[in-house]
Scaffold this motif. Structure first.
Motif, short mmCIF file in Angstrom:
data_model
loop_
_atom_site.label_atom_id
_atom_site.label_comp_id
_atom_site.label_asym_id
_atom_site.label_seq_id
_atom_site.Cartn_x
_atom_site.Cartn_y
_atom_site.Cartn_z
N ILE A 154 0.85 -1.20 0.00
CA ILE A 154 0.00 0.00 0.00
C ILE A 154 0.88 1.25 0.00
N ILE A 155 1.93 1.19 0.83
CA ILE A 155 2.83 2.34 0.91
C ILE A 155 3.60 2.52 -0.41
N ALA A 156 4.09 1.38 -0.92
CA ALA A 156 4.85 1.45 -2.18
C ALA A 156 3.95 1.95 -3.31
N GLY A 157 2.73 1.46 -3.34
CA GLY A 157 1.79 1.89 -4.37
C GLY A 157 1.51 3.39 -4.26
N TYR A 158 1.36 3.83 -3.02
CA TYR A 158 1.13 5.25 -2.78
C TYR A 158 2.31 6.06 -3.29
N PHE A 159 3.49 5.58 -3.00
CA PHE A 159 4.69 6.30 -3.44
C PHE A 159 4.80 6.31 -4.96
N VAL A 160 4.37 5.23 -5.59
CA VAL A 160 4.36 5.20 -7.06
C VAL A 160 3.43 6.29 -7.56
N LEU A 161 2.23 6.33 -6.96
CA LEU A 161 1.27 7.34 -7.40
C LEU A 161 1.80 8.74 -7.10
N GLN A 162 2.60 8.85 -6.04
CA GLN A 162 3.21 10.13 -5.70
C GLN A 162 4.46 10.42 -6.54
N ARG A 163 4.78 9.48 -7.44
CA ARG A 163 5.94 9.59 -8.33
C ARG A 163 7.24 9.77 -7.54
N ARG A 164 7.31 9.07 -6.42
CA ARG A 164 8.52 9.13 -5.62
C ARG A 164 9.71 8.55 -6.39
N TYR A 165 9.41 7.68 -7.38
CA TYR A 165 10.50 7.02 -8.11
C TYR A 165 11.36 8.04 -8.86
N ARG A 166 10.84 9.20 -8.99
CA ARG A 166 11.67 10.21 -9.65
C ARG A 166 12.78 10.72 -8.72
N HIS A 167 12.55 10.55 -7.38
CA HIS A 167 13.51 11.09 -6.42
C HIS A 167 14.37 10.03 -5.78
N THR A 168 13.85 8.84 -5.68
CA THR A 168 14.58 7.83 -4.89
C THR A 168 14.40 6.44 -5.49
N ASP A 169 15.43 5.61 -5.33
CA ASP A 169 15.33 4.20 -5.75
C ASP A 169 14.60 3.37 -4.71
N PHE A 170 14.56 3.89 -3.50
CA PHE A 170 14.20 3.02 -2.38
C PHE A 170 12.78 2.46 -2.51
N SER A 171 11.80 3.36 -2.64
CA SER A 171 10.43 2.90 -2.50
C SER A 171 9.94 2.08 -3.68
N THR A 172 10.55 2.22 -4.84
CA THR A 172 10.06 1.43 -5.96
C THR A 172 11.01 0.30 -6.33
N PHE A 173 12.20 0.29 -5.83
CA PHE A 173 13.09 -0.80 -6.20
C PHE A 173 13.50 -1.65 -5.00
N TYR A 174 14.14 -1.03 -4.04
CA TYR A 174 14.62 -1.83 -2.90
C TYR A 174 13.47 -2.31 -2.03
N LEU A 175 12.51 -1.45 -1.76
CA LEU A 175 11.40 -1.84 -0.88
C LEU A 175 10.60 -3.02 -1.46
N PRO A 176 10.19 -2.98 -2.74
CA PRO A 176 9.49 -4.16 -3.28
C PRO A 176 10.34 -5.43 -3.24
N HIS A 177 11.64 -5.25 -3.48
CA HIS A 177 12.49 -6.43 -3.39
C HIS A 177 12.49 -7.02 -1.98
N ILE A 178 12.61 -6.11 -1.02
CA ILE A 178 12.58 -6.59 0.38
C ILE A 178 11.24 -7.26 0.66
N ALA A 179 10.17 -6.67 0.14
CA ALA A 179 8.84 -7.25 0.36
C ALA A 179 8.74 -8.63 -0.27
N LEU A 180 9.35 -8.78 -1.46
CA LEU A 180 9.31 -10.11 -2.09
C LEU A 180 10.02 -11.14 -1.21
N VAL A 181 11.13 -10.73 -0.62
CA VAL A 181 11.86 -11.65 0.26
C VAL A 181 11.01 -11.97 1.50
#
Lengths: 718, 310, 179
Positions: free
Chosen positions: B39-66
């Protein structure tokens, strides 16, 4: 000769059997036989699936089981598969009771036994060998020992169980109650049970009839210090103070006689000495009985009237009757109460059992023993009509009236069956030979010099069951599967032993099939038919006397003896007299014991199927008392009796279902035989705590409900 | 008085149900945590956080997958007939939440993974050319990225609800048999995820935002607890007996001290102070929230098994 | 379609556990596990007590939560008589059905799958009674079609007072106890 030590000699490997016989075939094969988990001998049909024993069910043709076995019979499969079974003949290697053995061949075992028996015969005479047996399986060994020349055979079923009852009824009606009991429970409109816990005591036909009676709405009156299963079915439950049943019986009779509720025509036609009897009842008012029994006068009167209200009332004679030492007289009171109600010979009362005419095998006559039976010297117990086990034990200890030097024990665990284990062991230490034939390494097997492993009933032939019952029938026991190891049937052992002793001429038959065929042929029956059906029924015969017809009694007077001249002549009370039992010492509880429906004596606790139903016993303790002692259900305690004997640990069952002045245990647990791996030290042994007993002066029965215990938390003993 | 003696003695059933031990609470906790992360990651995607940081769209989903794989492995460990687990995916049983759950998890994995294609960080570019191509294609279609964000929030919500529905569908366990349980587990998952991101993110903005969010979720969780407890207390006798296991029964100390006290009230207080800049952000509050969330699953799973009909 | 059920007469039952033993041998129920069992239900204070003895097992409910919660369809309602059964080859051992049963009728077989009473459907399909019914020495157990008004079970229910276990659990059990 291989040497094995302790329990290891009894069972090698975790589970031995279950291996399909070489001739195993696919599919289900059914073999009719009859059960041996208790001695009721219900007809059964065993199923073998793909060569492996699968299940045992009732034979629908069988009048005893009516096609439905009891839980023990249904669990009979577990006897075959029991991994703790005896496997090979054993000879003692060390002191008696150390359970250290050498496995020997059958020939070695018989040679050893024969040598000892010859020596005993030469020194003490053949009467110096005695045999204790339980069940039909002992017949052939008895035959061998009779041929050897001894008259000494006893079973705990007399002096430790139903003996007093049969004596009380004999003195009154001239006949025994018998086994199976000749009670017509199913047709009773009113059934009175005095300490008889039918339903827990699982004698198949009786329990079936009890359920029929209850289902028919019979008025059930239960007298028991414990709220038994039967009490749960009762219209009147009387929580009597233990040991005071005779007071209640006398008060009931007082009410029935003084209120003239008895069957006057029946008593007039069949009674002897009624007026003298009635005269003795005067003081036994319900008000008198109240402080003795704890049962209020109103309840005593109401239940007495309830009994008299119905035409078909049965006061059940009970079975295990050896309680307080006055048991034959108490049983006589039960017989007399039945007489007042007119139940002997009447539907819903006592029927006349019938049987098939199947002659015994025509053996040569036995040698006449030079001396009479050893168990009852000088007719000390004048009304004992069967041998007294404890009398043989006493003679073995004292050497009087003559020494007993050899014991054969067949399928009865004397250590748990006889009271005061120490006396039994003392007697054993006086023996030159103790041979135990059993299927499991019981406590008594642990004391033996020679242990002979018997195949279980599903693996062997036995003698025919020609039963005395509601209708005539004969039943066969025959092998269903092979014995898993070197176990042998009793008939084979008895024949081989006779041959080793030089008594081969007493066994004119080649094998048991020839014996059975001969007996059946002589009776005009077909061996093949019996083998295929398991049971052959004879033509039904009347078992009740038609109403008003004269009854015949085998008593000296030819009548029902309300007043017994026999007893008077022998110096006993001609009409029962109540004596108050000793009270429990302060803080102690009277130890009562009984049965569970899933176990037979101490013989089934290693049967894994039955152990799965109940693998240890509990000590029942009144819930209020438990609260006072700060004990709750599931806590482990040890019981300590008045002589300082301390039991194995046992769980408390804190319950509303028992009086506060006694505790109750199911008999047969707390095994100390190391070979009974599964049952070893599970629960407590009541018999270990029965160090005291009161001998019935009429017949030598051992009253065993006279011991008191205190409860000690397990923590004290760690 | 009543004296009930039962001769049954089945392992894991008698004297009280004890079929589930640590695996199921761990699975439910990780499932709830991942749900919150989605939910948080999705929110950040909608907030276009991926333009500022790798964390919420790349590292966080990876951690979630683990984390989710770990949760599913715990679930697998709990199965008694493990080699038959594939039977879950040969059928769909509409009445069985567990069947819904297993298929939901099959969608959750690709949805989480899709996040990671939105912005592949520099060190990982060129490793798998196919992913780079997909990432490029994705970045040309903003609607798709928005879709990924919405899908993550939606699936996260479903996953979080599912962890509660799974238990509340067992009518035979009165403690679980509450319509509030899905909300409780969803909110608890969200607060745990907020705490988790707060704990590990290096991004100042995200940390500050999630500390606030966490405080809100924890407050909400208290209200949901109120609803859960009062709902059971006003229900039938067996439900009242069940909830009293938590309130003043054998599970009361774990519930009040670990779940409510250390798991909610204390971190809530710390977060309130932190977001108001009275104290500095420390790992204390988020760790307490995470441990409280895990303990909540343990307490509910164990006490729920203890609760029964009579 | 038939709807199999049992009617058990608690008045006749003595709680001897023959039903339990018969189930064990008939169905090879492993040591330490029970598909059926006895409940001795005592109320009151000594000596004024009442005891109801019940032979209990899976109630083969009309609304079986164990079937609705099963994620693989292993737990199912059988075509014949609506009996609730488990297909061991489909069971993953998730134990959801064990948790879902208010009666505690299910257990995990040592081989890993959920197991319980089958109403001895293998016998019933051959025209026999379940093993527990067939063995009962008190004849307290009756098995038959609850939807057939002429069946033994329906007749008994029509003529005697009875109750089911935990009616409020909403499972609609099909084992009735005559009192």
């Amino acid at each position: 000769m291989t040497v094995a030590t302790g329990a290891a000699a009894f069972a090698k490997g975790p589970t031995a059997p279950a291996k399909p016989a070489p001739r195993a075939t696919k599919g289900v094969r059914q073999v009719p036989t009859f059960c041996d988990i208790c001695f009721w001998k219900c007809g059964a049909i065993a199923s073998v699936r793909d060569g492996v024993l699968w299940k045992v069910e009732g034979n629908p043709e069988d009048p005893l089981s009516r096609g439905r076995l009891c839980p023990r019979g249904t669990g009979g499969v577990g006897a075959h598969f029991d991994p703790d079974r005896l496997k090979r003949p054993l000879i003692r290697r060390h002191d008696r009771g150390r359970e250290e053995w050498a496995e020997v061949s059958w020939d070695e075992a018989f040679a050893y036994i024969a040598t000892k028996m010859h020596a005993i015969k030469a020194t003490h005479g053949p009467e110096a060998v005695a045999m204790f047996a339980h069940g039909i399986g002992g017949n052939f060994l008895k035959h061998t020992l009779k041929a050897y020349g001894t008259p000494n055979f006893a079973a705990p079923s007399f002096a430790q169980c139903r003996g007093p009852r049969d004596v009380g009824f004999r003195l009154t009606y001239g006949e025994d109650v018998g086994s199976p009991e000749r009670t017509d429970i199913k047709n009773a409109e009113c059934l009175v049970l005095i300490g008889s816990h039918l339903g827990e005591n699982m004698h198949n036909s009786q329990v079936q009839e009890f359920a029929d009676a209850v289902g028919n709405g019979a008025s059930v009156i239960v007298v028991d210090p414990r709220f038994s299963i039967a009490a749960g079915k009762a219209k009147h439950y009387l929580p009597i103070k233990p040991g005071t049943d005779l007071a209640l019986l006398l008060a009931w009779m007082h009410v029935i006689v003084t209120e003239e509720l008895y069957d006057k025509a029946y008593v007039a036609a069949n009674g002897f000495g009624f007026d003298q009897f009635a005269a003795t009842l005067g003081t036994y008012t319900p008000e008198w009985a109240y402080p003795e029994t704890g049962i209020t006068p109103e309840v005593i009167r109401a239940t007495a009237r309830e009994m008299a209200r119905y035409k078909r009332t049965l006061v059940h004679p009970g079975r295990h009757a050896t309680w307080y030492g006055d048991d034959a007289q108490r049983s006589r009171a039960i017989a007399l109460l039945n007489a007042l109600l007119g139940s002997w010979g009447r539907e819903g009362g006592f029927y006349t059992p019938v049987s098939m005419d199947v002659p015994g095998y025509p053996y040569p006559p036995y040698p006449k023993p030079a001396r009479p039976k050893v168990d009852n010297p000088d007719n000390r117990y004048p009304f004992a009509h069967e041998a007294i086990t404890t009398g043989i034990r006493e003679a073995t200890i004292t050497g009087k009236p003559y020494p007993i030097k050899g014991w054969f024990v067949y399928a009865t665990n004397l250590i748990q069956a006889l009271p005061n284990e120490a006396e039994t062991i003392k007697a054993i230490q006086n023996l030159d030979l103790l041979v135990v034939v059993d299927v499991i390494p019981s406590e008594i097997a642990g004391w033996a010099d020679v242990v002979l492993p018997e195949s279980v009933y599903l693996e062997r032939y036995d003698d025919l069951n020609v039963e005395w019952f509601r209708e005539p029938f004969v039943a066969i026991r025959q092998p269903v599967v092979d014995a898993p190891d070197d176990q042998k049937p009793n008939w084979w052992m008895a024949k081989k032993l006779a041959e080793t002793l030089g008594l081969a001429h007493y066994y004119p038959w080649k094998d048991i099939e020839e014996y059975l065929d001969q007996r059946l042929t002589n009776a005009g029956l077909s061996f093949a038919e019996l083998k295929s059906r398991g049971i052959i029924r004879g033509a039904p015969q009347p078992i009740f006397t038609s109403e008003g017809a004269p009854l015949k009694f085998e008593t000296p007077s030819g009548k029902i003896e309300f007043y017994s001249l026999q007893l008077e002549k022998a110096g006993f009370d001609p009409v029962p007299v109540y004596h108050r039992p000793a009270d429990a010492p302060p803080g102690a509880f009277r130890l009562l014991f009984g049965r569970a429906p899933v176990h037979s004596f101490s013989r089934t606790q290693s049967n894994r199927i039955l152990a799965d139903m109940m693998d240890e016993n509990e000590v029942w303790l009144n819930a209020d008392v438990a609260r006072r002692l700060e004990l709750k259900s599931g806590d482990y305690v040890r019981l300590k009796n008045q002589d300082g004997v301390i039991s194995n640990r046992v769980r408390v069952k804190a319950t509303e279902r028992i009086r506060p002045d006694c505790v109750y245990m199911v008999h047969g647990f707390g095994h100390t035989a190391r070979g009974l791996k599964h049952a070893y030290q599970k629960g407590a042994s009541d018999s270990q705590l029965v160090t005291r007993y009161v001998t019935d002066p009429l017949m030598g029965g051992t009253g065993m409900h006279v011991n008191f215990v205190t409860l000690e938390p397990e923590a004290i003993h760690g | 008085m009543q004296e009930l003696t039962i001769t049954r003695h089945n392992e894991l059933i008698d004297p009280v149900l004890s079929i589930w031990s640590w695996q199921i609470p761990v699975y439910l906790f990780l499932g709830g945590l991942v749900a919150g992360i989605m939910i948080i990651a999705g929110y950040f995607v909608l907030q276009r956080r991926y333009r500022h940081t790798d964390f919420s769209t790349f590292y966080l989903p990876h951690i979630a997958l683990v984390l989710l794989s770990g949760g599913m492995f715990a679930l697998f460990l709990d199965l008694e007939h493990k080699l038959y687990f594939w039977r879950l995916f040969t059928t769909f049983q509409p009445s069985a939440p567990m069947s819904w759950g297993s298929w939901l998890l099959m969608i959750v994995f690709p949805a989480l993974w899709a996040n990671t294609l939105i912005r592949i960080p520099q060190p990982f570019q060129g490793r798998v050319p196919l992913f780079d191509r997909w990432s490029a294609a994705l970045n040309q279609r903003p609607q798709l990225i928005k879709g990924i964000g919405i899908a993550n929030m939606l699936l996260g919500t479903l996953l979080g609800m599912y962890t509660g529905v799974l238990l509340s569908s067992f009518g035979a366990r009165p403690l679980w048999n509450s319509a509030m349980l899905w909300m409780l587990f969803l909110v608890s998952g969200l607060s745990a995820a907020a705490a988790f991101v707060h704990l590990i993110t290096t991004d100042e903005y995200e940390r500050e935002l999630l500390a606030k969010a966490d405080a809100a979720f924890l407050t909400l969780e208290l209200f949901v607890f109120g609803g859960f407890i009062s709902g059971l207390l006003t229900s039938s006798r067996v439900h009242i007996e069940a909830v009293r296991l938590l309130l003043d029964g054998p599970y009361a100390s774990a519930f009040w001290v670990l779940v409510i006290g250390l798991g909610i009230l204390v971190p809530l207080g710390i977060q309130m102070l932190a977001v108001n800049h009275r104290v500095k952000h420390t790992p204390v509050a988020p760790i307490l929230v995470l441990l409280g969330g895990l303990t909540l699953r343990f307490v509910i799973v164990y006490a729920g098994q203890f609760s029964h009909w009579t | 379609m038939a709807r199999f059920g049992m009617v058990i007469d608690t008045v006749r039952c003595v709680g001897c556990m023959d039903c339990v033993v018969a189930c064990k041998t008939e169905n090879d129920v492993p040591e330490g596990f029970n598909r059926d069992w006895i409940a001795y239900d005592v109320t009151g204070t000594f000596p004024t007590l009442h005891m109801e003895i019940r032979s209990e097992r899976c109630n083969h409910c009309d609304n079986p939560p164990c079937v609705s919660c099963c994620p693989t369809g292993a737990s199912h309602v059988h075509d014949v008589g609506g009996v609730v059964l488990v297909d061991a080859d489909k069971c993953i051992g998730c134990k959801g059905c064990v948790a879902s049963c208010p009666y505690g009728a299910r257990f995990i077989h040592p081989d890993g799958y959920a197991d319980k009473c089958t109403f001895c459907i293998h016998r019933v399909e051959q025209g026999l009674s379940p093993a527990c019914v067939a063995v009962c020495p008190t004849h307290c157990m009756h098995f038959g079609d609850l939807d057939d008004p002429n069946s033994d079970v329906s007749q008994l229910l029509a003529s005697r007072k009875h109750h089911v276990l935990m009616p409020d659990a909403g499972t609609k059990p099909r084992i009735y106890y005559l009192t």
